[in-house]
Design a protein around this motif. Structure first.
Motif, PDB file in Angstrom:
ATOM      1  N   HIS A   1       0.822  -1.218   0.000  1.00 57.44           N
ATOM      2  CA  HIS A   1       0.000   0.000   0.000  1.00 57.44           C
ATOM      3  C   HIS A   1       0.854   1.266   0.000  1.00 57.44           C
ATOM      4  O   HIS A   1       0.427   2.324   0.488  1.00 57.44           O
ATOM      5  N   GLY A   2       2.059   1.159  -0.516  1.00 55.45           N
ATOM      6  CA  GLY A   2       2.921   2.329  -0.612  1.00 55.45           C
ATOM      7  C   GLY A   2       3.571   2.751   0.683  1.00 55.45           C
ATOM      8  O   GLY A   2       4.225   3.797   0.740  1.00 55.45           O
ATOM      9  N   ARG A   3       3.419   1.950   1.722  1.00 54.90           N
ATOM     10  CA  ARG A   3       4.011   2.318   3.003  1.00 54.90           C
ATOM     11  C   ARG A   3       5.487   1.912   3.058  1.00 54.90           C
ATOM     12  O   ARG A   3       5.880   0.908   2.477  1.00 54.90           O
ATOM     13  N   PRO A   4       6.321   2.673   3.769  1.00 52.50           N
ATOM     14  CA  PRO A   4       7.730   2.295   3.914  1.00 52.50           C
ATOM     15  C   PRO A   4       7.860   0.941   4.610  1.00 52.50           C
ATOM     16  O   PRO A   4       7.039   0.600   5.467  1.00 52.50           O
ATOM     17  N   VAL A   5       8.889   0.203   4.261  1.00 50.58           N
ATOM     18  CA  VAL A   5       9.129  -1.113   4.855  1.00 50.58           C
ATOM     19  C   VAL A   5      10.426  -1.090   5.642  1.00 50.58           C
ATOM     20  O   VAL A   5      11.458  -0.643   5.151  1.00 50.58           O
ATOM     21  N   LEU A   6      10.351  -1.576   6.874  1.00 46.41           N
ATOM     22  CA  LEU A   6      11.539  -1.813   7.692  1.00 46.41           C
ATOM     23  C   LEU A   6      11.699  -3.330   7.777  1.00 46.41           C
ATOM     24  O   LEU A   6      10.832  -4.018   8.310  1.00 46.41           O
ATOM     25  N   LEU A   7      12.800  -3.830   7.240  1.00 47.75           N
ATOM     26  CA  LEU A   7      13.049  -5.273   7.184  1.00 47.75           C
ATOM     27  C   LEU A   7      14.101  -5.658   8.214  1.00 47.75           C
ATOM     28  O   LEU A   7      15.162  -5.043   8.290  1.00 47.75           O
ATOM     29  N   HIS A   8      13.800  -6.695   9.009  1.00 46.96           N
ATOM     30  CA  HIS A   8      14.793  -7.140   9.978  1.00 46.96           C
ATOM     31  C   HIS A   8      14.629  -8.624  10.282  1.00 46.96           C
ATOM     32  O   HIS A   8      13.575  -9.218  10.038  1.00 46.96           O
ATOM     33  N   GLY A   9      15.692  -9.214  10.812  1.00 53.33           N
ATOM     34  CA  GLY A   9      15.669 -10.609  11.230  1.00 53.33           C
ATOM     35  C   GLY A   9      15.957 -10.720  12.706  1.00 53.33           C
ATOM     36  O   GLY A   9      16.016  -9.715  13.422  1.00 53.33           O
ATOM     37  N   GLU A  10      16.139 -11.943  13.163  1.00 55.18           N
ATOM     38  CA  GLU A  10      16.424 -12.150  14.572  1.00 55.18           C
ATOM     39  C   GLU A  10      17.373 -13.321  14.766  1.00 55.18           C
ATOM     40  O   GLU A  10      17.483 -14.198  13.910  1.00 55.18           O
ATOM     41  N   GLU A  11      18.069 -13.301  15.892  1.00 57.47           N
ATOM     42  CA  GLU A  11      19.055 -14.323  16.238  1.00 57.47           C
ATOM     43  C   GLU A  11      20.013 -14.573  15.070  1.00 57.47           C
ATOM     44  O   GLU A  11      20.577 -13.643  14.549  1.00 57.47           O
ATOM     45  N   GLY A  12      20.151 -15.821  14.616  1.00 57.76           N
ATOM     46  CA  GLY A  12      21.093 -16.110  13.540  1.00 57.76           C
ATOM     47  C   GLY A  12      20.763 -15.434  12.226  1.00 57.76           C
ATOM     48  O   GLY A  12      21.633 -15.272  11.359  1.00 57.76           O
ATOM     49  N   GLY A  13      19.520 -15.028  12.058  1.00 59.01           N
ATOM     50  CA  GLY A  13      19.121 -14.341  10.829  1.00 59.01           C
ATOM     51  C   GLY A  13      19.247 -12.837  10.881  1.00 59.01           C
ATOM     52  O   GLY A  13      19.033 -12.160   9.869  1.00 59.01           O
ATOM     53  N   ALA A  14      19.599 -12.283  12.051  1.00 58.19           N
ATOM     54  CA  ALA A  14      19.596 -10.830  12.206  1.00 58.19           C
ATOM     55  C   ALA A  14      20.567 -10.132  11.252  1.00 58.19           C
ATOM     56  O   ALA A  14      20.183  -9.201  10.528  1.00 58.19           O
ATOM     57  N   TRP A  15      21.811 -10.557  11.232  1.00 62.06           N
ATOM     58  CA  TRP A  15      22.797  -9.864  10.402  1.00 62.06           C
ATOM     59  C   TRP A  15      22.599 -10.114   8.910  1.00 62.06           C
ATOM     60  O   TRP A  15      22.677  -9.161   8.114  1.00 62.06           O
ATOM     61  N   PRO A  16      22.323 -11.344   8.459  1.00 62.36           N
ATOM     62  CA  PRO A  16      22.060 -11.523   7.023  1.00 62.36           C
ATOM     63  C   PRO A  16      20.883 -10.695   6.524  1.00 62.36           C
ATOM     64  O   PRO A  16      20.939 -10.117   5.418  1.00 62.36           O
ATOM     65  N   VAL A  17      19.815 -10.617   7.305  1.00 62.10           N
ATOM     66  CA  VAL A  17      18.648  -9.849   6.857  1.00 62.10           C
ATOM     67  C   VAL A  17      18.937  -8.350   6.909  1.00 62.10           C
ATOM     68  O   VAL A  17      18.506  -7.596   6.036  1.00 62.10           O
ATOM     69  N   LEU A  18      19.696  -7.913   7.905  1.00 58.19           N
ATOM     70  CA  LEU A  18      20.082  -6.496   7.945  1.00 58.19           C
ATOM     71  C   LEU A  18      20.899  -6.122   6.711  1.00 58.19           C
ATOM     72  O   LEU A  18      20.665  -5.076   6.100  1.00 58.19           O
ATOM     73  N   ARG A  19      21.842  -6.969   6.332  1.00 58.15           N
ATOM     74  CA  ARG A  19      22.655  -6.675   5.145  1.00 58.15           C
ATOM     75  C   ARG A  19      21.785  -6.684   3.886  1.00 58.15           C
ATOM     76  O   ARG A  19      21.978  -5.858   2.977  1.00 58.15           O
ATOM     77  N   LEU A  20      20.819  -7.602   3.821  1.00 58.50           N
ATOM     78  CA  LEU A  20      19.908  -7.620   2.675  1.00 58.50           C
ATOM     79  C   LEU A  20      19.106  -6.332   2.615  1.00 58.50           C
ATOM     80  O   LEU A  20      18.943  -5.745   1.530  1.00 58.50           O
TER      81      LEU A  20
END
Length: 235
Positions: A178-197
């Motif tokens: 709906h055109g809203r900004p997206v904040l993408l994040h992960g957690e635990e072992g996925g936190a850093w890979p998702v942050l870099r993505l």
């Protein structure tokens, strides 16, 4: 945009680095903002250290954090803090000090009604859309979707490769959101890979002791400021 998530549902068992009291949360927020965070997400705690939506805890936490930082400050409304949907809404109606924004997990019972109350009170909404749930579909059908502050796309897979794959799938399900900004994040072992993505995709993201206790090299983080500095340092 980099948000710091100060403590999450963690408690004293997760170590002394996790801030729990209003004073500790304020100091941690100040350090994280000094390191480069521009938004704060916090879980107010009861005297026993559990997540709570009580007006007293929310007020004391917000007042303490705002005494040391001037960036927006948001809180959780997670069902684990108040399982009954009607009671959760009454808690929010009774808040005497309002956050700048609050996260609403769209897969939880009563999310739509809770979001409506927050909007009535002038509180911005982070629409929490978790991977592995029907939150994306519920959100996209919601008449409130175009009115949220941002979409908080939360990847719950902990294995690094699986987390990045789940992030792509979640973003595809959300589409243009709906055109809203997206904040993408992960957690635990996925936190850093998702942050870099998120960085590669040009999306807002977050880091903090809610999402991971560890730095990218696997060492335990001393505090939220160290996690923020690592996030901004790049690969």
């Amino acid at each position: 945009m980099l948000q710091v998530c100060l403590n999450g549902a963690r408690d004293a068992a997760d170590g002394g680095a996790v801030p729990l009291s209003p004073g500790a949360l304020a100091e941690s927020a100040a350090g994280a903002v000094a390191a480069g965070a521009v938004d704060v997400h916090v879980h107010p705690k009861s005297p026993c250290g559990h997540d709570t939506l009580s007006p007293r805890a929310v007020a004391s936490t917000l007042e303490a954090v705002r005494s040391l930082v001037t960036v927006p400050v948001g809180v959780t409304t997670g069902a684990w803090a108040e399982p009954d949907p009607a009671s959760r809404i009454e808690r929010v109606r009774s808040w005497t000090v309002l956050p700048d924004h609050a996260s609403v997990n769209w897969h939880e019972p009563g999310a739509e009604e809770l979001a409506a109350v927050l909007l009535e009170r002038g509180v911005g909404i982070e629409a929490g859309i978790w991977s592995g749930t029907d939150g994306a579909e519920r959100f996209l059908r919601s008449p409130l979707a175009p009115r949220v502050l941002r979409v908080l796309a939360e990847v719950t897979d902990h294995e690094p490769a699986a987390a990045e794959e789940a992030a792509h799938a979640l973003l595809a399900r959300l589409g243009v959101a709906h055109g809203r900004p997206v904040l993408l994040h992960g957690e635990e072992g996925g936190a850093w890979p998702v942050l870099r993505l998120a960085g590669r995709l040009g999306l807002a993201t977050r880091i903090g002791l809610e999402d991971t206790l560890l730095l990218p090299d696997g060492e335990r983080a001393a505090d939220n400021a160290e996690l923020v500095a690592a996030a901004l340092a790049g690969p």
